[in-house]
Design an enzyme around this catalytic site. Structure first.
Site, PDB file in Angstrom:
ATOM      1  N   LYS A   1       0.821  -1.214   0.000  1.00 36.02           N
ATOM      2  CA  LYS A   1       0.000   0.000   0.000  1.00 36.02           C
ATOM      3  C   LYS A   1       0.853   1.262   0.000  1.00 36.02           C
ATOM      4  CE  LYS A   1      -4.416  -1.574   1.863  1.00 36.02           C
ATOM      5  NZ  LYS A   1      -5.419  -1.446   2.927  1.00 36.02           N
TER       6      LYS A   1
ATOM      7  N   LYS B   1      -5.074  -9.474  -6.356  1.00 33.53           N
ATOM      8  CA  LYS B   1      -6.297  -9.824  -5.635  1.00 33.53           C
ATOM      9  C   LYS B   1      -7.382  -8.776  -5.886  1.00 33.53           C
ATOM     10  CE  LYS B   1      -5.341  -7.526  -1.354  1.00 33.53           C
ATOM     11  NZ  LYS B   1      -5.316  -7.395   0.057  1.00 33.53           N
TER      12      LYS B   1
ATOM     13  N   LYS C   1     -10.817  -3.204  -2.973  1.00 41.52           N
ATOM     14  CA  LYS C   1     -11.637  -1.993  -3.002  1.00 41.52           C
ATOM     15  C   LYS C   1     -10.930  -0.875  -3.739  1.00 41.52           C
ATOM     16  CE  LYS C   1     -13.339  -3.341   1.388  1.00 41.52           C
ATOM     17  NZ  LYS C   1     -13.353  -3.301   2.832  1.00 41.52           N
TER      18      LYS C   1
HETATM   19  P1  TYM Z   1     -10.338  -5.774   4.581  1.00 37.47           P
HETATM   20  O1  TYM Z   1     -11.369  -4.762   4.925  1.00 37.47           O
HETATM   21  O2  TYM Z   1      -9.303  -5.419   3.573  1.00 37.47           O
HETATM   22  O3  TYM Z   1     -11.016  -7.098   4.103  1.00 37.47           O
HETATM   23  C1  TYM Z   1     -12.076  -7.704   4.840  1.00 37.47           C
HETATM   24  C2  TYM Z   1     -11.982  -9.206   4.742  1.00 37.47           C
HETATM   25  O4  TYM Z   1     -12.053  -9.630   3.374  1.00 37.47           O
HETATM   26  C3  TYM Z   1     -10.949 -10.454   3.044  1.00 37.47           C
HETATM   27  N1  TYM Z   1     -10.568 -10.194   1.653  1.00 37.47           N
HETATM   28  C4  TYM Z   1     -10.465 -11.126   0.709  1.00 37.47           C
HETATM   29  N2  TYM Z   1     -10.665 -12.465   0.739  1.00 37.47           N
HETATM   30  C5  TYM Z   1     -10.500 -13.145  -0.421  1.00 37.47           C
HETATM   31  N3  TYM Z   1     -10.140 -12.545  -1.592  1.00 37.47           N
HETATM   32  C6  TYM Z   1      -9.926 -11.216  -1.665  1.00 37.47           C
HETATM   33  N4  TYM Z   1      -9.604 -10.640  -2.825  1.00 37.47           N
HETATM   34  C7  TYM Z   1     -10.094 -10.446  -0.479  1.00 37.47           C
HETATM   35  N5  TYM Z   1      -9.979  -9.117  -0.200  1.00 37.47           N
HETATM   36  C8  TYM Z   1     -10.273  -8.983   1.117  1.00 37.47           C
HETATM   37  C9  TYM Z   1      -9.852 -10.056   4.007  1.00 37.47           C
HETATM   38  O5  TYM Z   1      -8.907 -11.078   4.178  1.00 37.47           O
HETATM   39  C10 TYM Z   1     -10.632  -9.751   5.262  1.00 37.47           C
HETATM   40  O6  TYM Z   1     -10.886 -10.933   5.999  1.00 37.47           O
HETATM   41  N6  TYM Z   1      -7.238  -5.409   8.444  1.00 37.47           N
HETATM   42  C11 TYM Z   1      -8.521  -5.952   8.019  1.00 37.47           C
HETATM   43  C12 TYM Z   1      -9.662  -5.455   8.865  1.00 37.47           C
HETATM   44  C13 TYM Z   1      -9.472  -5.680  10.311  1.00 37.47           C
HETATM   45  C14 TYM Z   1      -9.614  -6.925  10.993  1.00 37.47           C
HETATM   46  C15 TYM Z   1      -9.356  -6.635  12.363  1.00 37.47           C
HETATM   47  C16 TYM Z   1      -9.935  -8.220  10.584  1.00 37.47           C
HETATM   48  C17 TYM Z   1      -9.157  -4.748  11.241  1.00 37.47           C
HETATM   49  N7  TYM Z   1      -9.093  -5.309  12.463  1.00 37.47           N
HETATM   50  C18 TYM Z   1      -9.403  -7.656  13.323  1.00 37.47           C
HETATM   51  C19 TYM Z   1      -9.954  -9.218  11.553  1.00 37.47           C
HETATM   52  C20 TYM Z   1      -9.707  -8.937  12.887  1.00 37.47           C
HETATM   53  C21 TYM Z   1      -8.766  -5.513   6.598  1.00 37.47           C
HETATM   54  O7  TYM Z   1      -8.304  -4.497   6.156  1.00 37.47           O
HETATM   55  O8  TYM Z   1      -9.619  -6.294   5.909  1.00 37.47           O
END
Ligand code: TYM
Length: 332
Positions: free
Chosen positions: A112, A195, A198
């Protein structure tokens, strides 16, 4: 019951197919066996350059999608990160036991920060995984349902939890990541070696839960494949076709090998039609229900207030224990 905690950033109006298959499907499945805490990490969204845009609306939209996707508000605790100040407080403490180099090795930070450039990379992006560790450790979670890309962050969470326990005495439960067998990594339809995300430059490679079904079908039909013409799974040589097979496998609960057999002698067009039908059939009701829920924002806010109160009970206990173990002077 053992506990799980997870969340998805409210950094867009809609979640996408990767979020759905990588995380939300497991949220729904696991809430039977686990005491589930699902939250909206709104403070995490502030780390991206336009992260503050429409954040209140996007937080409501995200929680509406959790519920529309099948999260049960009776059983699971739903809340917003910024409603529970202990997240930021514990994050500070954990920052003081995190190595600078250790944080610098997080691949998501490296990706990022390269993408945003020097001027748009804030310090919060660097410490973001530590806030995530705080999110998880505060609730003494046993499991963290996430997609593959968050595995390294859960690994850091384990390291920090163990380090704190070792230095200051047993305080945190050490969590395990829970990663789905199918759908842990969904790729961009136009650029199937990256991947789905967003923040992709073009939305054409993405499928959003709140997209019109016609748009979804069109995007799948124009997904990039290859000029081989044989439906087969090969991540290296056929990333586009393999991605479509993974998506279909996750939606139909059919192993990829069985799907490949069923497409023997058929063309990519057939595969795309089946994928489009499966995705639309599943996402259309989620979209409709989300829009219904969003028509009553006061009810969503009420649910989130109930969730925040419940979450704070646990969060306060853990933070108190942390301050005690460290030996801070506590207020009377
Ligand atoms: P975030 O918001 O980027 O994504 C949310 C969830 O979606 C999954 N994900 C994917 N899975 C499969 N293929 C993809 N292309 C894909 N893109 C996203 C992510 O693995 C995630 O599970 N840091 C985290 C948010 C967070 C969090 C936490 C999660 C903050 N605190 C505590 C668990 C526990 C994040 O940015 O996910």
């Amino acid at each position: 019951k053992p506990r799980i905690l997870s969340g998805m950033q409210p950094s867009a109006d809609s979640l996408h197919l990767g979020n759905y298959l990588g995380a939300l499907v497991n949220y729904v499945k696991l809430q039977d066996e686990y005491d589930a805490f699902y939250f909206i990490p709104d403070l995490h969204s502030l780390t991206s350059p336009d992260g503050a845009t429409n954040l209140a609306e996007r937080s409501r939209a995200t929680v509406a999608q959790y519920i529309a996707g099948g999260v049960d508000v009776e059983r699971s605790t739903l809340f917003v990160q910024s409603h529970v100040p202990e997240h930021s407080e514990l994050a500070w403490v954990l920052q003081t036991i995190t190595g600078f180099g250790e944080a610098g090795r997080m691949t998501q930070f490296k990706d990022k920060s390269t993408r945003y450039g020097q001027d748009s990379t804030n310090v919060g992006l660097f410490t973001y995984p530590v806030l995530m560790a705080a999110d998880i450790l505060l609730y003494q979670a046993d499991g963290v349902p996430v997609g593959d890309d968050q595995k390294q962050h859960v690994e850091l969470t384990r390291t920090l939890g163990q380090r704190f326990n070792h230095r200051f005495g047993e305080t945190f439960k050490i969590p395990e990541p829970i990663i789905p067998a199918e759908g842990a990594r969904i790729y961009d339809l136009q650029n199937p070696t990256s991947k789905m995300s967003k923040s992709a430059q073009s939305p054409n490679g993405r499928i959003d839960i709140l997209d019109d079904p016609k748009v979804i079908a069109k995007r799948i039909k124009s997904a990039v494949t290859d000029d081989g013409g044989v439906v087969a799974f090969d991540r290296e040589a056929k990333p586009g076709v393999s991605n479509l097979l993974s998506i279909l496998s996750a939606f139909t609960q059919t192993p990829v090998d069985a799907l490949v057999q069923s497409f023997e002698g058929k063309m990519y067009g057939h595969l795309k039609v089946e994928v489009a039908d499966a995705v639309v059939a599943r996402l259309e009701p989620v979209r409709a229900r989300t829009l219904e829920l969003l028509a009553d924002p006061a009810e969503l806010d009420r649910l989130l207030a109930v969730g925040a109160n419940k979450a704070r009970e646990t969060a306060q206990q853990t933070l108190d224990a942390v301050y005690d173990r460290i030996g801070l002077l506590r207020p009377l």
